[in-house]
Enzyme design. Structure first.
Site, short mmCIF file in Angstrom:
data_model
loop_
_atom_site.label_atom_id
_atom_site.label_comp_id
_atom_site.label_asym_id
_atom_site.label_seq_id
_atom_site.Cartn_x
_atom_site.Cartn_y
_atom_site.Cartn_z
N LYS A 57 0.89 -1.17 0.00
CA LYS A 57 0.00 0.00 0.00
C LYS A 57 0.92 1.20 0.00
CE LYS A 57 -3.31 1.83 3.52
NZ LYS A 57 -3.16 3.20 3.26
P1 FBP Z 1 -6.51 7.58 3.98
O1 FBP Z 1 -7.10 6.99 2.74
O2 FBP Z 1 -7.52 8.32 4.77
O3 FBP Z 1 -5.28 8.42 3.66
O4 FBP Z 1 -6.08 6.36 4.89
C1 FBP Z 1 -5.01 5.52 4.54
C2 FBP Z 1 -4.02 5.45 5.68
O5 FBP Z 1 -2.90 4.66 5.36
C3 FBP Z 1 -4.64 4.95 6.96
O6 FBP Z 1 -4.62 3.57 7.07
C4 FBP Z 1 -3.80 5.65 7.97
O7 FBP Z 1 -4.50 5.96 9.13
C5 FBP Z 1 -3.40 6.92 7.31
O8 FBP Z 1 -3.54 6.75 5.93
C6 FBP Z 1 -1.98 7.26 7.63
O9 FBP Z 1 -1.56 8.30 6.79
P2 FBP Z 1 -0.35 9.21 7.16
O10 FBP Z 1 0.61 8.37 7.96
O11 FBP Z 1 0.20 9.63 5.84
O12 FBP Z 1 -0.90 10.32 7.93
#
Ligand code: FBP
Length: 264
Positions: free
Chosen positions: A177
């Site tokens: 991811k």
């Molecule tokens: P979003 O689609 O809202 O960006 O979520 C994906 C994700 O990977 C979540 O699992 C996680 O909480 C968040 O983004 C972490 O994003 P970052 O570390 O960039 O703030």
């Protein structure tokens, strides 16, 4: 990497993972405009949509809410996480064991690795333990492959995202991811670097329906196998309508325009 096409978190070779670990990773701020979504049941309801192949949550949410949804939702249990209160070099505490994730009913595991962080060595060793234990239960491993740390000024530049997918392949993830590197060509290179491993895009902060669907269209065109998305779905007033459109773009490879026209 193990074959995962028959896994419940994959549909026709693609995945749409609905993530809701933001209360830990970002804090309640992500729910300010949608306070009703503080109740995890509301997002589990959204995850019953056919387009969603798994819901990604932390242990506490899984323990409390998954039992009511286990017939309708596949569970991706995130094994580590950090709060936004942590001010140190990027790191993520392992807060759930693979044994316990399997006991709760996980269909897949999730694990963040911050390549490039000063804590990369320990994180990769923790990932090794989780990945190898997960193999005993036949649980696919999704790596949140997010290179970041004091040495990395831009965590979404193309070469960084290509490194993120390659790192996930070489460390034994089944799905990487990654953040969107800004263009279809850059995403195609990141997918190429992943060999036969599936790559999904991380959603990011909320944008317009058209902007988001166009990015997803580019990502699918680039050979990625779907999305792991949170805010762009559950922060919307009507998440189901967007999921209807995402279903078309991801599984039917429709354009953003066609998907919007068919679902509005
Ligand atoms: P979003 O689609 O809202 O960006 O979520 C994906 C994700 O990977 C979540 O699992 C996680 O909480 C968040 O983004 C972490 O994003 P970052 O570390 O960039 O703030």
């Amino acid at each position: 990497m193990i074959p995962i096409d028959d896994s419940p978190i994959v549909r026709d070779g693609k995945s749409l993972i609905l993530a809701m670990d933001h209360g830990l990773e970002h804090g309640p701020v992500d729910f300010e405009d949608v306070p009703e979504k503080l109740d995890p049941s509301t997002v589990f309801e959204t995850a019953t949509h056919d387009a969603v192949t798994a819901m990604a949550v932390q242990k506490g949410i899984a323990e409390g809410y998954y039992p009511s949804y286990e017939d309708d939702v596949n569970l991706l249990l995130k094994l580590n996480g950090t709060s936004n209160l942590w001010m140190g070099e990027p790191d993520s505490a392992v807060n759930c064991s693979v044994d316990y994730a399997a006991e709760i009913g996980a269909d897949a595991l999730g694990f963040t690795v911050y390549g490039g962080s000063n804590h990369e060595i320990e994180m990769v060793e923790e990932f090794r333990d989780a990945q190898e234990k997960g193999r005993e239960y036949d649980l696919p491993m999704v790596m949140w492959s997010y290179p970041r740390g004091q040495g990395l000024k831009n965590d979404t530049k193309p070469s960084t995202i290509s490194y993120a997918t390659r790192l996930a392949l070489e460390l034994g993830a089944d799905i990487a991811k990654v953040k969107y590197p800004g263009s279809k060509d850059a995403m195609a290179h990141a997918v190429q670097c992943a060999g036969d491993m599936n790559v999904v895009m991380s959603g990011g902060s909320k944008t317009s329906d058209y902007e988001f669907l166009s990015t997803v269209e580019a990502v699918i065109d680039a050979g990625a196998t779907g999305l792991a998305v949170g805010r762009n779905v559950w922060q919307r007033e009507d998440p189901t309508q967007l999921l209807d459109a995402l279903e078309k773009v991801i599984y039917e490879e429709a354009t953003a325009d066609a998907a919007l026209e068919a679902t509005e």
